[in-house]
Scaffold this active site. Structure first.
Site, PDB file in Angstrom:
ATOM      1  N   LYS A 276     -22.684   3.681  21.345  1.00 24.81           N
ATOM      2  CA  LYS A 276     -21.947   4.919  21.139  1.00 24.81           C
ATOM      3  C   LYS A 276     -22.784   5.901  20.324  1.00 24.81           C
ATOM      4  CE  LYS A 276     -17.257   2.946  20.963  1.00 24.81           C
ATOM      5  NZ  LYS A 276     -16.668   3.691  22.099  1.00 24.81           N
ATOM      6  N   ARG A 350     -11.437  -4.349  27.881  1.00 25.68           N
ATOM      7  CA  ARG A 350     -10.839  -4.933  29.092  1.00 25.68           C
ATOM      8  C   ARG A 350     -11.396  -6.314  29.370  1.00 25.68           C
ATOM      9  NH1 ARG A 350     -12.778   0.229  32.373  1.00 25.68           N
ATOM     10  NH2 ARG A 350     -12.345   1.070  30.318  1.00 25.68           N
TER      11      ARG A 350
HETATM   12  N1  BES Z   1     -12.643   1.266  21.717  1.00 26.80           N
HETATM   13  C1  BES Z   1     -13.010   2.197  22.714  1.00 26.80           C
HETATM   14  C2  BES Z   1     -11.930   3.230  23.015  1.00 26.80           C
HETATM   15  C3  BES Z   1     -11.566   4.150  21.888  1.00 26.80           C
HETATM   16  C4  BES Z   1     -12.093   5.427  21.834  1.00 26.80           C
HETATM   17  C5  BES Z   1     -10.654   3.766  20.924  1.00 26.80           C
HETATM   18  C6  BES Z   1     -11.719   6.279  20.812  1.00 26.80           C
HETATM   19  C7  BES Z   1     -10.296   4.618  19.896  1.00 26.80           C
HETATM   20  C8  BES Z   1     -10.826   5.883  19.841  1.00 26.80           C
HETATM   21  C9  BES Z   1     -13.318   1.455  24.015  1.00 26.80           C
HETATM   22  O1  BES Z   1     -13.861   0.180  23.856  1.00 26.80           O
HETATM   23  C10 BES Z   1     -14.325   2.246  24.746  1.00 26.80           C
HETATM   24  O2  BES Z   1     -15.412   2.372  24.273  1.00 26.80           O
HETATM   25  N2  BES Z   1     -13.960   2.755  25.923  1.00 26.80           N
HETATM   26  C11 BES Z   1     -14.851   3.509  26.733  1.00 26.80           C
HETATM   27  C12 BES Z   1     -14.705   3.040  28.148  1.00 26.80           C
HETATM   28  C13 BES Z   1     -15.760   3.591  29.079  1.00 26.80           C
HETATM   29  C14 BES Z   1     -17.114   3.051  28.720  1.00 26.80           C
HETATM   30  C15 BES Z   1     -15.392   3.195  30.492  1.00 26.80           C
HETATM   31  C16 BES Z   1     -14.457   4.969  26.585  1.00 26.80           C
HETATM   32  O3  BES Z   1     -13.270   5.278  26.478  1.00 26.80           O
HETATM   33  O4  BES Z   1     -15.361   5.806  26.549  1.00 26.80           O
HETATM   34 MN    MN Z   2     -15.955   0.225  23.640  1.00 27.83          MN
END
Ligand code: BES
Ligand code: MN
Ligand code: ZN
Length: 496
Positions: A276, A350
């Site tokens: 990230k 997931r």
């Molecule tokens: N934990 C994150 C989602 C999240 C984002 C929670 C902001 C709380 C605040 C999740 O694991 C994630 O990174 N999701 C990705 C999925 C994508 C790579 C398909 C996302 O939402 O960008």
């Molecule tokens: Mn994630």
């Protein structure tokens, strides 16, 4: 916070502050202001005339030495539009009163009840609102303002004796709000103090204290049980993963349903190799909010003892980049046997949920509800206001939505539809773990749903609602404890 009924007439209530509410447009003549002695109402009518008192939602007007009352002060809380008034708003009003007064060094208040409003729902809502509002995420401040808590909260009934149902509602509200604050405490912990191991210890301690069964599995067992998707995420971290299982079964509960509550327990989500950006990455300590909420729910039902069977399953791990970490392109074999191509290591939630759902079914769960900070996309869709609700079984979705409304947690149903399936297919495995940007919350949810199979399943995406970015009149900034109240309500209503 000590909460008790006080049955004196309002004029005789001796609390430091007596609190009433009125509505927009007629702040001096509707709501609980109507119960005040004529002398006091006269005073409010003057304030209304000078427009100092409007009744707008959460407006707080503090009056010292109010005429006609034994209480030292009178607080009038604006109730907003009368047409929109209900237990959800009442909960917030109580919270707003608490936060306004505690900020001013008040430790004791009496909340006024309408005789007619002394029904279960109202008492419970006020108690919940008060306890949830009397919380700040300030554990790590050395100059913590412990002083600023409300010690005594009276439910002033203006001469009415509380019914047995009203007394029970007080206790229910207390238990539920304390469970919500417990979940908030867990979410607030930084990842160096809430590793998967420490998270599992919190679960064990809570379970032992409240008479629940708790079982914790480590890396070896996770691999032996062939939880390849969970392990794929966990393998990159120096902190070993834990699979937390907590059980509750009332001796007189029917054999079915067995409710599986699955909570995403990523104690820190760096994104892994698909790392990230550094901006706001610290917020990813909250990626175990689903797991924390599920533990909060178990704590509440252990105290409330509904006639139900519940199994909580929380896959707890970090998602880290390292020489051992899983990589984009890797293929994982999940516990269900389905193979998954990892297209993005940041879509880890997931993956851990896939195996947790499979395990919950193996443990005999006949209906599944998961709570997860699954996607940023749900926040794009619904903001920080509403939790996204997805599900395979409309009856169960409706149950959850009805409970959410009753518990005062906003939720909104999102679609689950065959036509989205193509978005997360893989060219070499059964499934890909991402479905691209468009409809990201839906494809994330549906990926999880693939592992529920025919078992009725509801998914709550709490990525937007787990945290409040700013302070509200009735709620501190920080962890919200969503969806503890909704899930407790689901279980309580199943028992009836
Ligand atoms: N934990 C994150 C989602 C999240 C984002 C929670 C902001 C709380 C605040 C999740 O694991 C994630 O990174 N999701 C990705 C999925 C994508 C790579 C398909 C996302 O939402 O960008
Ligand atoms: Mn994630
Ligand atoms: Zn995550």
């Amino acid at each position: 916070m000590n909460i008790e009924f006080q049955t004196q007439l309002l004029a005789e209530v001796t609390a430091n502050v007596l609190v009433v509410y009125g509505f927009e447009g007629s702040p001096a003549s509707a709501g609980t202001v109507e119960l005040l002695p004529t002398e006091t109402r006269q005073l409010l009518a003057e304030l209304e005339a000078s427009r100092e008192l409007t009744g707008k939602a959460y407006e707080c007007t503090l009056i010292h030495r109010p005429a006609g009352l034994a209480a030292q002060k009178l607080l009038v809380v604006g109730g907003g539009k009368k047409e929109k008034f209900g237990s959800a708003q009442l909960r917030r009003l109580a919270g707003a009163g608490v936060r306004y007064l505690r900020a001013r060094g008040v430790h004791e208040l009496a909340w006024t009840f309408e005789g007619s409003k002394l029904y279960q729902e109202g008492v419970q809502a006020v108690v919940e609102g008060a306890i949830v509002a009397d919380y700040d995420a300030d554990r790590y401040r050395t100059e913590r303002d412990e002083e600023r808590r409300i010690d005594r909260f009276w439910l002033a009934t203006n001469g009415t004796l509380p019914s047995a149902a009203a007394r029970a509602a007080l206790e229910h509200g207390r238990v539920i709000a304390e469970a919500q604050n417990f979940a908030r405490d867990l979410v607030n912990e930084p990842s160096n103090r809430m590793t998967p191991l420490l998270f599992s210890r919190q679960a064990e301690e809570m379970a032992a204290r409240h008479g629940l069964e708790c079982q914790v599995l480590g890396p070896q067992e996770i691999q032996e049980m062939k939880m390849g998707a969970f392990w794929g995420v966990a393998q990159g971290s120096e902190e070993p993963p834990r699979l937390i299982v907590v059980r509750y079964a009332h001796p007189e509960a029917p054999a079915a349903p067995v409710v599986g509550l699955i909570g995403k327990g990523i104690t820190f989500d760096t994104g892994g190799i698909s790392i990230k950006p550094s901006e706001n990455m610290h917020e990813m300590k909250t990626d175990m909010a689903g797991g924390a909420a599920v533990l909060g729910v178990m704590r509440a039902i252990a105290r409330l003892q509904p006639r139900v069977r519940v199994v909580a399953v929380i896959p707890a791990t970090e998602n880290m980049p390292s020489g051992k970490a899983y990589k984009p392109g890797d293929v994982l074999t999940s516990m269900s046997g389905k193979t998954i191509e990892v297209l993005n290591t940041d879509a880890e939630g997931r993956l851990v949920l896939a195996d947790a759902l499979t395990y919950a079914k193996q443990l005999g769960c006949t209906v599944l509800i998961d709570a997860a900070t699954l996607t940023g996309a749900i926040t794009i869709a619904l903001g920080n206001i509403s939790t996204g609700v997805f599900g395979s079984d409309q009856d169960w979705v409706n149950r959850v939505l009805a409970s959410a409304a009753a518990a005062g947690e906003k939720m909104w149903q999102m679609p689950v539809d065959e036509d989205y399936r193509d978005l997360y297919k893989s060219s070499i495995a059964d499934l890909g773990n991402t479905g691209g940007r468009y409809g990201g919350a839906i494809t994330g949810a549906m990926f999880v749903g693939e592992f529920a199979g025919d078992t009725p399943w509801v998914h709550l995406d709490i990525a937007g609602t787990r945290w409040s970015n700013d302070e509200k009149p009735y709620l501190a900034k920080g962890p919200t404890g969503v969806p503890v109240r909704t899930l407790v309500h689901v279980l309580m209503s199943l028992a009836n």
